[in-house]
Design an enzyme around this catalytic site. Structure first.
Site, mmCIF file in Angstrom:
data_model
loop_
_atom_site.group_PDB
_atom_site.id
_atom_site.type_symbol
_atom_site.label_atom_id
_atom_site.label_comp_id
_atom_site.label_asym_id
_atom_site.label_seq_id
_atom_site.Cartn_x
_atom_site.Cartn_y
_atom_site.Cartn_z
ATOM 1 N N GLU A 107 0.829 -1.204 0.000
ATOM 2 C CA GLU A 107 0.000 0.000 0.000
ATOM 3 C C GLU A 107 0.864 1.255 0.000
ATOM 4 O O GLU A 107 2.072 1.194 0.228
ATOM 5 C CB GLU A 107 -0.894 0.017 1.245
ATOM 6 N N GLU B 112 -1.573 -10.421 -5.681
ATOM 7 C CA GLU B 112 -1.520 -11.147 -6.945
ATOM 8 C C GLU B 112 -0.715 -10.365 -7.987
ATOM 9 O O GLU B 112 0.046 -10.951 -8.757
ATOM 10 C CB GLU B 112 -2.944 -11.406 -7.469
ATOM 11 N N CYS C 95 -7.423 -8.160 -10.372
ATOM 12 C CA CYS C 95 -6.404 -9.217 -10.315
ATOM 13 C C CYS C 95 -6.841 -10.459 -11.072
ATOM 14 O O CYS C 95 -6.017 -11.147 -11.672
ATOM 15 C CB CYS C 95 -6.060 -9.550 -8.862
#
Length: 131
Positions: free
Chosen positions: A44, A55, A89
């Site tokens: 993040e 992923e 993802c």
């Protein structure tokens, strides 16, 4: 077929997640047709939501190692058993999965459920759609 090394790679990646904002660490691991395993964690940053999903991070490692078709995917989250990859993802993964790829949904102790990747992403965009 033992998925223990794949789960372990995802779990170890989760332990390295950088999630100071959501406090929701996630790990993912991909196993190629050759047996190579590539793991990643969510990363993040303060410009939320510009971080990377686990992923995505794992796919980056796959590409940097030379690529390959993904046969198995394991995803684990500290706070959510059976976590599913987000829609973005799933699309990213669809670029690399083999036709018979499987997705292992995990809790902190191991695989809880295994499903065909095609069952969780049946109608994704393809190269042909962009022409």
């Amino acid at each position: 077929m033992s998925v223990t090394p794949l789960f372990s790679a995802a779990r170890n990646a989760m332990d390295r997640a950088y999630a100071p904002y959501s406090r929701f660490p996630v790990g993912a691991a991909l196993k190629t047709e050759t047996g190579a395993i590539h793991a990643g964690c969510n990363i993040e940053n303060a410009s939320f939501p510009e971080g990377w999903c686990a992923e995505t991070s794992a796919l980056s490692h796959l590409v940097m190692a030379g690529g390959g078709k993904v046969k198995e995917i394991a995803v684990v989250a500290e706070k959510m058993p059976r976590i599913m990859p987000c829609g973005g993802c799933r699309q990213r993964l669809s670029e690399f999965v083999a036709d018979d790829a499987v997705l292992h949904l995990c809790d902190l102790d191991g695989v809880v459920e295994t499903v065909p990747f095609s069952a969780v992403f049946p109608l994704g965009f393809t190269f042909e759609d962009g022409k």
